[in-house]
Design an enzyme around this catalytic site. Structure first.
Site, mmCIF file in Angstrom:
data_model
loop_
_atom_site.group_PDB
_atom_site.id
_atom_site.type_symbol
_atom_site.label_atom_id
_atom_site.label_comp_id
_atom_site.label_asym_id
_atom_site.label_seq_id
_atom_site.Cartn_x
_atom_site.Cartn_y
_atom_site.Cartn_z
ATOM 1 N N ASP A 62 0.815 -1.217 0.000
ATOM 2 C CA ASP A 62 0.000 0.000 0.000
ATOM 3 C C ASP A 62 0.850 1.269 0.000
ATOM 4 O OD1 ASP A 62 0.755 -0.725 2.658
ATOM 5 O OD2 ASP A 62 -0.733 0.686 3.446
ATOM 6 N N GLU A 112 -0.079 -1.026 5.635
ATOM 7 C CA GLU A 112 1.005 -0.649 6.537
ATOM 8 C C GLU A 112 0.951 0.830 6.869
ATOM 9 O OE1 GLU A 112 5.009 0.706 7.841
ATOM 10 O OE2 GLU A 112 3.905 1.367 6.067
ATOM 11 N N HIS A 131 6.244 9.589 1.833
ATOM 12 C CA HIS A 131 5.014 10.379 2.066
ATOM 13 C C HIS A 131 5.129 11.808 1.550
ATOM 14 C CE1 HIS A 131 3.998 7.555 5.714
ATOM 15 N NE2 HIS A 131 4.476 6.909 4.673
#
Lengths: 354, 354
Positions: free
Chosen positions: B72, B126, B329
């Protein structure tokens, strides 16, 4: 339309006002009723601005007294209609401040020939942001309506005189830092840790006690809000403490800002609101007579009230009204019947020059 | 369904995986593709639990190695499809951690006779709350699937070994007080002022540096959030500082709690989450060989990762994957092509016993 019979005694009239809902922004019906009830009285000149009703005697007296009260309440909270229990009127607004409004309405209707000319003011939107305040709007639209030598605001004060009021300033004091992952804190600079010094200055701070006309105004500088942080795994880059400085009425708004800037030197400071206080004006002859009639010394008012709006116009002002101010905005608010009678009688004696 | 051709080179495969969106809770299509691509290979036993795909060799080797990566990603942020620029693969998940997944898929498909038996794990969720984590769910549902002697998690670590990981504990430390109107602060007890001592203890705190297997784990105790206050005119009755304690893997979860309780003795303490770390396991013979092949010493891992889930099962584990973890991210995340090659080659050499 609400039916206000001003011939009722002050207790019945208070109950009747409580049962006439007038949450802020919804005062129109009550303002209509107040205007209607006063308009029929020959000794009063009645006018209206928005939902603020002004009623004046014009007897050519040497001095003019202003008696004011707000018509609005905070929202209801299962506390309507009124209940009479244990010599108290319970219910929404009973304390803040329909008891005071009832008292003022009684005086307005009954004292056809007071020793001072009187301007009665019944205004809206006191319980919401200052920009909506009916008294502030009236002062801006028609400053002459507020002309006078002395003002009494009938906010709850346990039927004792609370003179003037302290100023209030709020400022955001911000400590800065730089973000990093909290697993590698040494890569950042923790703004919350940096705020330690702000809190230390607050805890070290010794508030002044300022004597004015024999009244001791007790200042205070307190954190009221604090916030900081980004997420549970991030070293925060900003932490803001909102402080509230309550300052003696002898201090100007600018002096209050300077004081806060000095205390928090080295930090980012943003003043978010600032309203100076009101001088007690106890040296005024009429005020002295009023306090003599009450038979007990005036107390300093610590919380900011609309008396400051009169003070800003150069008019000494005090708070005098039925009810315990600490009950204001509580679900269980009430006003003691004894307070209603004491306020009505003291003001009648004074206004009649007895 | 996404088409995954495992015969492509690791760069093309990474790009292909980036272009197969798999935000947390939406991994099904990608898991289908991974399962489909591996199922055709005779040397692998493939099974599936939810959106977690398990592929194992069963060659009867003396040791079993686990190689894991999550499928993910965080949500897209205008960073799809992939772009190849300056010897880097850019795009959502390129760094965290589709580059690592591509590397593992290449090894899984190509190494038909590795020197160790290998369990490849491709799991979901996760990037969201731990309760959804596919590895945690697999450990609970089928502990045998995680059996092994040593685990490598292919999270980004700049293609260097980051061994074990530190534990992380979050706790809310609360200072109490009692409310009062801020104009009469002396009637109350200011909880934000009372929190000064919490911040002072944090700023005085000297974090430990703990040596384990020659690695220096650097602890940290930091405020990450602070909140307190009721309204701009109220002395606050509560102020809460959320602290994050990052602790060496030699400390148990209970020992970490005891440490935080000791530091903040006298305040209300609520532990809100607590995950112990993972020991580096550098004394393991296979690990030592792997580090020797890489030719540079292992580094300690400061941030908590899923390696701790292996450690909890008694399996030494390390982080080794392509990409810079500090880019995870971020909108501009990328993975260097050199990292992809380095990771693939090092793991191939090691798994082939060279």
């Amino acid at each position: 339309m609400y039916d206000l019979d001003l011939n009722r005694d002050v207790v019945s009239l208070t109950a009747c006002l409580v049962d006439a809902p007038s949450e802020s922004f919804h005062e129109e019906q009550l303002a209509d009723a107040v205007e209607g009830a006063l308009s029929g009285l020959a000794h009063l000149e009645v006018s209206r601005t928005g939902n603020t009703v002004i009623a004046k005697t014009n007897l050519g007296r040497r001095e003019r007294v202003i008696i004011g009260g707000h018509l609005d309440t905070v929202p209801a909270h299962d506390n309507l209609p009124h209940r009479l229990v244990d010599d108290r009127v319970h219910g929404l607004g009973s304390c803040d401040m329909k008891g005071g409004v009832a008292t003022a309405l009684r005086l307005a209707s009954q004292l056809t020939e007071p020793a001072y000319d009187v301007t009665y003011l019944f205004y809206d939107c006191e319980e919401v942001a200052s920009e909506h305040n009916g008294l502030a709007k009236l002062a801006a639209a028609d400053p002459g309506a507020l002309a006078g030598d002395f003002a009494i605001l009938m906010e709850p004060s346990n039927a004792r005189v609370e003179a003037g009021c302290q100023g209030t300033l709020r400022a955001e004091i911000t400590a800065q830092g730089s973000r990093a992952h909290s697993a590698r804190a040494w890569m950042g600079n923790n703004a919350i840790h940096n705020a330690t010094e702000i809190l230390e200055r607050l805890t070290r701070y010794e508030p002044r006690e300022v004597d004015i006309d024999g009244l001791e105004y007790r200042e205070g500088l307190n954190a009221v809000l604090i916030s900081g942080g980004v997420a549970g795994n991030v070293i925060p880059d900003s932490c803001t403490v909102t402080v509230n400085y309550r300052y003696a009425p002898s201090l100007s708004a600018d002096e209050a800002v300077a004081h806060v800037r000095e205390i928090f030197e080295g930090f980012a400071i943003k003043v978010v609101d600032n309203a100076p206080g009101a001088m007690p004006g106890l040296r005024d002859e009429a005020v002295a007579r009023f306090i003599e009639i009450l038979g007990e010394p005036a107390q300093p008012k610590f919380g900011w009230t609309d008396v400051a709006r009169f003070s800003a116009l150069g008019i000494p002002a005090l708070n005098f009204g039925p009810g315990d101010p600490s009950l204001a905005h509580t679900q269980g608010e009430y006003v003691p019947i004894a307070d209603l009678h004491r306020c009505e009688e003291a003001l009648r004696s004074w206004l009649m020059g007895q």
